[in-house]
Design a protein around this motif. Structure first.
Motif, PDB file in Angstrom:
ATOM      1  N   SER A 171       0.530   7.718   7.016  1.00 25.07           N
ATOM      2  CA  SER A 171       1.592   7.301   6.105  1.00 25.07           C
ATOM      3  C   SER A 171       1.457   8.084   4.803  1.00 25.07           C
ATOM      4  O   SER A 171       0.442   8.741   4.554  1.00 25.07           O
ATOM      5  CB  SER A 171       1.510   5.794   5.831  1.00 25.07           C
ATOM      6  N   ARG A 172       2.480   7.985   3.962  1.00 25.23           N
ATOM      7  CA  ARG A 172       2.454   8.708   2.697  1.00 25.23           C
ATOM      8  C   ARG A 172       1.533   8.015   1.710  1.00 25.23           C
ATOM      9  O   ARG A 172       1.568   6.796   1.568  1.00 25.23           O
ATOM     10  CB  ARG A 172       3.858   8.818   2.103  1.00 25.23           C
ATOM     11  N   HIS A 173       0.720   8.818   1.036  1.00 23.46           N
ATOM     12  CA  HIS A 173      -0.156   8.295  -0.005  1.00 23.46           C
ATOM     13  C   HIS A 173       0.187   8.997  -1.316  1.00 23.46           C
ATOM     14  O   HIS A 173       0.008  10.212  -1.427  1.00 23.46           O
ATOM     15  CB  HIS A 173      -1.626   8.545   0.343  1.00 23.46           C
ATOM     16  N   LEU A 174       0.695   8.259  -2.272  1.00 27.83           N
ATOM     17  CA  LEU A 174       0.937   8.823  -3.592  1.00 27.83           C
ATOM     18  C   LEU A 174      -0.352   8.725  -4.404  1.00 27.83           C
ATOM     19  O   LEU A 174      -1.075   7.733  -4.317  1.00 27.83           O
ATOM     20  CB  LEU A 174       2.051   8.060  -4.307  1.00 27.83           C
ATOM     21  N   TRP A 175      -0.613   9.729  -5.202  1.00 30.77           N
ATOM     22  CA  TRP A 175      -1.829   9.698  -6.018  1.00 30.77           C
ATOM     23  C   TRP A 175      -1.633  10.533  -7.266  1.00 30.77           C
ATOM     24  O   TRP A 175      -0.728  11.357  -7.359  1.00 30.77           O
ATOM     25  CB  TRP A 175      -3.044  10.183  -5.227  1.00 30.77           C
ATOM     26  N   ARG A 176      -2.507  10.307  -8.230  1.00 28.95           N
ATOM     27  CA  ARG A 176      -2.534  11.141  -9.425  1.00 28.95           C
ATOM     28  C   ARG A 176      -3.908  11.010 -10.093  1.00 28.95           C
ATOM     29  O   ARG A 176      -4.688  10.113  -9.763  1.00 28.95           O
ATOM     30  CB  ARG A 176      -1.417  10.764 -10.404  1.00 28.95           C
ATOM     31  N   ILE A 177      -4.168  11.901 -11.013  1.00 36.81           N
ATOM     32  CA  ILE A 177      -5.385  11.867 -11.807  1.00 36.81           C
ATOM     33  C   ILE A 177      -5.033  11.392 -13.211  1.00 36.81           C
ATOM     34  O   ILE A 177      -4.140  11.947 -13.861  1.00 36.81           O
ATOM     35  CB  ILE A 177      -6.051  13.256 -11.884  1.00 36.81           C
TER      36      ILE A 177
ATOM     37  N   LEU B  92      -9.071   8.611 -10.222  1.00 36.86           N
ATOM     38  CA  LEU B  92      -8.135   8.859  -9.135  1.00 36.86           C
ATOM     39  C   LEU B  92      -7.393   7.559  -8.867  1.00 36.86           C
ATOM     40  O   LEU B  92      -8.016   6.519  -8.640  1.00 36.86           O
ATOM     41  CB  LEU B  92      -8.873   9.303  -7.870  1.00 36.86           C
ATOM     42  N   LEU B  93      -6.069   7.618  -8.905  1.00 33.56           N
ATOM     43  CA  LEU B  93      -5.217   6.459  -8.647  1.00 33.56           C
ATOM     44  C   LEU B  93      -4.424   6.727  -7.370  1.00 33.56           C
ATOM     45  O   LEU B  93      -3.837   7.808  -7.226  1.00 33.56           O
ATOM     46  CB  LEU B  93      -4.273   6.254  -9.828  1.00 33.56           C
ATOM     47  N   VAL B  94      -4.423   5.765  -6.440  1.00 34.69           N
ATOM     48  CA  VAL B  94      -3.782   5.956  -5.135  1.00 34.69           C
ATOM     49  C   VAL B  94      -2.876   4.770  -4.811  1.00 34.69           C
ATOM     50  O   VAL B  94      -3.292   3.607  -4.936  1.00 34.69           O
ATOM     51  CB  VAL B  94      -4.826   6.103  -4.007  1.00 34.69           C
ATOM     52  N   LEU B  95      -1.649   5.057  -4.384  1.00 33.72           N
ATOM     53  CA  LEU B  95      -0.734   4.029  -3.889  1.00 33.72           C
ATOM     54  C   LEU B  95      -0.547   4.258  -2.394  1.00 33.72           C
ATOM     55  O   LEU B  95      -0.216   5.361  -1.966  1.00 33.72           O
ATOM     56  CB  LEU B  95       0.616   4.104  -4.608  1.00 33.72           C
ATOM     57  N   SER B  96      -0.729   3.199  -1.590  1.00 29.84           N
ATOM     58  CA  SER B  96      -0.694   3.362  -0.139  1.00 29.84           C
ATOM     59  C   SER B  96      -0.159   2.116   0.546  1.00 29.84           C
ATOM     60  O   SER B  96      -0.195   1.019  -0.019  1.00 29.84           O
ATOM     61  CB  SER B  96      -2.102   3.669   0.385  1.00 29.84           C
ATOM     62  N   GLU B  97       0.315   2.277   1.784  1.00 34.36           N
ATOM     63  CA  GLU B  97       0.798   1.152   2.569  1.00 34.36           C
ATOM     64  C   GLU B  97      -0.358   0.339   3.133  1.00 34.36           C
ATOM     65  O   GLU B  97      -0.252  -0.875   3.296  1.00 34.36           O
ATOM     66  CB  GLU B  97       1.693   1.655   3.709  1.00 34.36           C
TER      67      GLU B  97
END
Length: 223
Positions: free
Chosen positions: A43-49, A58-63
């Motif tokens: 699935s798609r994982h959005l992330w940013r530093i 590290l910040l991650v948004l996931s299903e």
């Protein structure tokens, strides 16, 4: 949905020696979901530093939930946090005022004579990058808030958001030469104008290069 965060262990150079480009961070994120890898259902994982108070995260948004141990691969032990995002999303309502932070890749398409497809080019000036966000706000489910000057001021109203960071991190692709991507971080105030569109923006990201640390918007309701 889950929102996860881990402090990157920047003081241990041996541990983080591989984190030299965006592709390495992308691989770290992907490896944090071993169940998806084993089942072949990615699935798609959005992330940013994020950099806050001198610390790098590290910040991650996931299903689905990431594996806590894998999420701490390059992190400070004991700093990984995983929180459910579903309840927060359910509480969003029209007209809600929120502080936002967005790291994105502002681009535009240039038409080329004799070519069917245009060429995607980065916006390079602050004015262009600000306008990129302004142009996408309404269809993304939010309005950017205007700052009204004092009554005795002759200055026009301005939008209450700023660009707080601009950089060009390297991305090494599997084929061909590496490229540098325009990475811009915005912070400011917004008002939710369409709940469904806004939730879609939060969970699917805004702009290009979402696999490489761009597009993730996070928000905090104003008190």
């Amino acid at each position: 949905m889950y929102l996860s965060r881990v402090q990157i262990d920047i003081n241990d150079r041996y541990k983080t020696k591989d984190l030299t480009h965006l592709g390495a961070f992308h691989n770290w994120v992907e490896q944090s979901f071993p169940t998806e890898i084993s089942t072949g259902q990615r699935s798609r994982h959005l992330w940013r530093i994020d950099v806050l108070a001198g610390k790098k995260y590290l910040l991650v948004l996931s299903e689905s939930k990431p594996d806590l141990g894998m999420l701490e691969t390059y992190g400070v032990p004991g700093t990984a946090i995983i929180k459910s995002y579903t309840k927060f999303l359910a509480g969003i309502h029209e007209g809600q005022l929120m502080q936002f932070r967005l790291t994105a890749n502002p681009t535009h398409t240039v038409t080329r004579p004799g070519k069917k497809q245009g060429r995607v080019m980065p916006h390079v000036t602050v004015a262009q990058q600000r306008q990129w966000l302004v142009d996408r706000a309404e269809k993304s489910g939010f309005q950017l808030i205007e700052q009204v000057p004092d009554n005795d001021s002759e200055q026009p109203a301005t939008l209450a958001f700023d660009i707080v960071n601009r950089e060009w991190p390297m991305l090494h692709r599997k084929v061909g030469r590496g490229v540098r991507l325009s990475c811009v971080t915005f912070e400011g105030l917004l008002r939710v104008s369409d709940v469904d569109d806004f939730k879609h923006t939060l969970t699917n990201g805004l702009g290009r290069e979402k696999a490489f640390g761009m597009g993730l918007m996070t928000v905090i309701p104003e008190a």
